[in-house]
Scaffold this motif. Structure first.
Motif, mmCIF file in Angstrom:
data_model
loop_
_atom_site.group_PDB
_atom_site.id
_atom_site.type_symbol
_atom_site.label_atom_id
_atom_site.label_comp_id
_atom_site.label_asym_id
_atom_site.label_seq_id
_atom_site.Cartn_x
_atom_site.Cartn_y
_atom_site.Cartn_z
ATOM 1 N N ASP A 15 0.828 -1.204 0.000
ATOM 2 C CA ASP A 15 0.000 0.000 0.000
ATOM 3 C C ASP A 15 0.862 1.253 0.000
ATOM 4 O OD1 ASP A 15 -2.336 -1.427 -0.067
ATOM 5 O OD2 ASP A 15 -2.735 -1.263 2.088
ATOM 6 N N ASN A 16 1.909 1.259 0.820
ATOM 7 C CA ASN A 16 2.790 2.412 0.865
ATOM 8 C C ASN A 16 3.551 2.610 -0.432
ATOM 9 O OD1 ASN A 16 2.097 3.202 3.450
ATOM 10 N ND2 ASN A 16 3.700 2.000 4.428
ATOM 11 N N LEU A 17 3.905 1.512 -1.087
ATOM 12 C CA LEU A 17 4.584 1.631 -2.374
ATOM 13 C C LEU A 17 3.687 2.289 -3.410
ATOM 14 C CD1 LEU A 17 6.466 -1.782 -2.556
ATOM 15 C CD2 LEU A 17 7.501 0.490 -2.403
ATOM 16 N N HIS A 18 2.427 1.900 -3.433
ATOM 17 C CA HIS A 18 1.510 2.520 -4.399
ATOM 18 C C HIS A 18 1.253 3.987 -4.050
ATOM 19 C CE1 HIS A 18 0.713 -0.934 -6.909
ATOM 20 N NE2 HIS A 18 0.554 -1.683 -5.834
ATOM 21 N N PHE A 19 1.225 4.297 -2.753
ATOM 22 C CA PHE A 19 1.126 5.702 -2.343
ATOM 23 C C PHE A 19 2.332 6.488 -2.857
ATOM 24 C CE2 PHE A 19 2.503 8.932 0.710
ATOM 25 C CZ PHE A 19 1.429 9.809 0.645
ATOM 26 N N LEU A 20 3.522 5.894 -2.743
ATOM 27 C CA LEU A 20 4.726 6.569 -3.209
ATOM 28 C C LEU A 20 4.710 6.777 -4.719
ATOM 29 C CD1 LEU A 20 7.499 4.820 -1.092
ATOM 30 C CD2 LEU A 20 6.883 7.242 -1.034
ATOM 31 N N LEU A 21 4.184 5.814 -5.460
ATOM 32 C CA LEU A 21 4.074 6.002 -6.913
ATOM 33 C C LEU A 21 3.154 7.169 -7.238
ATOM 34 C CD1 LEU A 21 3.881 2.338 -8.281
ATOM 35 C CD2 LEU A 21 5.813 3.913 -8.377
ATOM 36 N N GLY A 22 2.082 7.317 -6.460
ATOM 37 C CA GLY A 22 1.211 8.471 -6.651
ATOM 38 C C GLY A 22 1.930 9.779 -6.348
ATOM 39 N N LEU A 30 5.293 11.599 -14.070
ATOM 40 C CA LEU A 30 5.340 10.233 -14.586
ATOM 41 C C LEU A 30 4.115 9.468 -14.098
ATOM 42 C CD1 LEU A 30 9.111 9.465 -14.025
ATOM 43 C CD2 LEU A 30 7.979 9.659 -16.249
ATOM 44 N N ASP A 31 3.378 8.884 -15.044
ATOM 45 C CA ASP A 31 2.121 8.207 -14.733
ATOM 46 C C ASP A 31 2.405 6.778 -14.268
ATOM 47 O OD1 ASP A 31 -0.412 7.168 -14.589
ATOM 48 O OD2 ASP A 31 -0.955 7.613 -16.663
ATOM 49 N N PRO A 32 2.004 6.406 -13.037
ATOM 50 C CA PRO A 32 2.276 5.056 -12.536
ATOM 51 C C PRO A 32 1.225 4.019 -12.923
ATOM 52 C CG PRO A 32 1.268 6.336 -10.800
ATOM 53 C CD PRO A 32 1.379 7.261 -11.995
ATOM 54 N N ALA A 33 0.236 4.401 -13.720
ATOM 55 C CA ALA A 33 -0.831 3.453 -14.052
ATOM 56 C C ALA A 33 -0.256 2.193 -14.674
ATOM 57 C CB ALA A 33 -1.820 4.107 -15.019
ATOM 58 N N ARG A 96 13.593 12.577 -2.770
ATOM 59 C CA ARG A 96 13.213 12.283 -1.385
ATOM 60 C C ARG A 96 11.729 12.575 -1.235
ATOM 61 N NH1 ARG A 96 18.277 14.299 -1.669
ATOM 62 N NH2 ARG A 96 19.918 13.313 -0.405
ATOM 63 N N LEU A 97 10.944 11.522 -1.060
ATOM 64 C CA LEU A 97 9.495 11.668 -0.970
ATOM 65 C C LEU A 97 8.989 10.920 0.263
ATOM 66 C CD1 LEU A 97 8.412 11.088 -4.699
ATOM 67 C CD2 LEU A 97 8.597 13.261 -3.495
ATOM 68 N N HIS A 98 8.350 11.638 1.162
ATOM 69 C CA HIS A 98 7.709 11.041 2.340
ATOM 70 C C HIS A 98 8.665 10.129 3.116
ATOM 71 C CE1 HIS A 98 3.793 12.657 1.165
ATOM 72 N NE2 HIS A 98 4.139 12.346 -0.073
ATOM 73 N N GLY A 99 9.902 10.596 3.298
ATOM 74 C CA GLY A 99 10.882 9.846 4.070
ATOM 75 C C GLY A 99 11.570 8.734 3.313
ATOM 76 N N GLN A 100 11.217 8.539 2.047
ATOM 77 C CA GLN A 100 11.825 7.481 1.252
ATOM 78 C C GLN A 100 12.770 8.069 0.204
ATOM 79 O OE1 GLN A 100 11.427 4.531 2.222
ATOM 80 N NE2 GLN A 100 9.486 4.470 3.327
ATOM 81 N N MET A 101 13.706 7.240 -0.256
ATOM 82 C CA MET A 101 14.669 7.630 -1.280
ATOM 83 C C MET A 101 14.364 6.867 -2.562
ATOM 84 S SD MET A 101 16.931 9.793 0.092
ATOM 85 C CE MET A 101 18.624 9.605 -0.437
ATOM 86 N N ILE A 102 14.189 7.624 -3.642
ATOM 87 C CA ILE A 102 13.767 7.047 -4.913
ATOM 88 C C ILE A 102 14.729 7.489 -6.007
ATOM 89 C CG2 ILE A 102 11.918 6.989 -6.634
ATOM 90 C CD1 ILE A 102 9.953 7.565 -4.335
ATOM 91 N N THR A 103 15.076 6.553 -6.877
ATOM 92 C CA THR A 103 15.845 6.885 -8.068
ATOM 93 C C THR A 103 15.079 6.417 -9.298
ATOM 94 O OG1 THR A 103 17.129 4.854 -7.703
ATOM 95 C CG2 THR A 103 18.152 6.955 -7.071
ATOM 96 N N LEU A 104 15.270 7.137 -10.395
ATOM 97 C CA LEU A 104 14.603 6.846 -11.666
ATOM 98 C C LEU A 104 15.664 6.520 -12.709
ATOM 99 C CD1 LEU A 104 12.013 9.772 -11.668
ATOM 100 C CD2 LEU A 104 11.687 7.437 -10.848
#
Length: 303
Positions: A15-22, A30-33, A96-104
């Motif tokens: 659930d949190n992963l999908h929240f992060l994609l949003g 970037l559209d996560p659909a 850095r989104l909602h305490g998480q670290m993301i790379t693309l």
């Protein structure tokens, strides 16, 4: 009794992963659909359906701590035109989104035959010859990562936790006594075939979480341990040894590196052991045989 550490940022439940994609959509457009979850172990990795982009979410405190290093290494490899995955351009990374670290990352289509041990040997020989490593590249400290994972387990029994801490102490002592035969230098840190992609212009290397300065023997160990422990259909170690020019299993220190590698394979998923229940049975199998000092029973890759 079990040990559970609650991550203040919410952890990496699905659930949190999908929240992060949003949240990523709101931040970058970037559209996560329809995004496909292609890996969920120590990191969660998605392939977007709407753009040729791979999203990588660090799965633990240890993984988050390494993300800035991963970005620096990726840029260094790009500057040397080394065959590796590339960061998505036009963005200030990491995010850095909602305490998480993301790379693309630019998605690399997997085409052609599966890379083998010979292909990995070519990549490693080239990596080990690259000049001028990026500033701040850390020294090889494998137990630091293992201990970080043991500090934030999900649903790990107290007896197993105590055993793994003792393993850390023993392996660390054994490592201190090793005399490595090869000259040290830049190493990938997790050099197995799962981190090689069959790209349209040839094999490329990915996953730089473990990159640092250390013994080259460590980059030769994962495939050797894989042949001995994982239920693989092919012997990529023989090809790696032939084309790299070194058979690490013939070195007297290899049993220590094998023990370290297996300890890492057991502990790598501890921070998401509850969040990703699909890996639980395989983890229990690994833990049971590792604790019993059973060196012959085969393991399966985490799915």
């Amino acid at each position: 009794m079990s040990l559970t550490t609650v991550d203040a940022s919410g952890g990496l439940t699905r659930d949190n992963l999908h929240f992060l994609l949003g949240a990523l959509h709101a931040e970058t457009g970037l559209d996560p659909a329809g995004a496909q979850l292609i890996k969920f172990t120590n990191n969660a990795v998605f392939r977007l359906r709407t753009a040729p982009v791979v999203v990588r979410v660090a799965g633990s405190t240890a993984a988050r701590d390494r993300v800035p290093l991963v970005v620096r290494v990726a840029r260094w490899l790009r500057d040397h035109d080394y065959p590796a995955v590339r960061l998505l351009s036009g963005l200030d990374q990491p995010l850095r989104l909602h305490g998480q670290m993301i790379t693309l990352w630019e998605d690399v289509p997997e085409v052609g035959p599966r890379p083998d041990g010979a292909a990995l040997a070519v990549l490693l020989r080239r990596l080990h010859r690259l000049p001028g490593p990026p500033a701040g590249l850390p020294r090889w400290r494998p137990m630091r990562e293992v201990r970080q994972r043991l500090a934030e387990p999900e649903d790990l029994g107290a007896a197993d936790h105590a055993f793994l801490l003792r393993e850390c102490d023993e392996v660390e002592e054994q490592l201190a006594g090793l005399r490595f035969a090869l000259p040290p230098g830049v190493i990938h840190g997790d050099a197995f075939l799962g981190n090689v992609i069959a790209g349209p212009r040839g094999p490329v290397l990915c996953d730089f979480d473990g990159t640092g300065v250390g013994p080259r023997e460590w980059d030769l160990a994962p495939v050797a341990v894989g042949r001995l422990r994982l239920d693989y259909a092919t012997d990529d170690h023989a090809l790696l040894a032939e084309h790299y020019g070194v058979d690490v299993t013939a070195w007297e220190g290899f049993p220590v590196l094998r023990r370290l590698r297996e300890l890492k394979l057991v502990t790598s998923v501890l921070p998401i052991l509850r969040s990703n229940p699909a890996i639980r049975l395989q983890w229990e199998h690994r833990m049971r045989t590792f604790r019993a000092r059973d060196l012959t029973t085969r393991w399966q890759p985490y799915r």
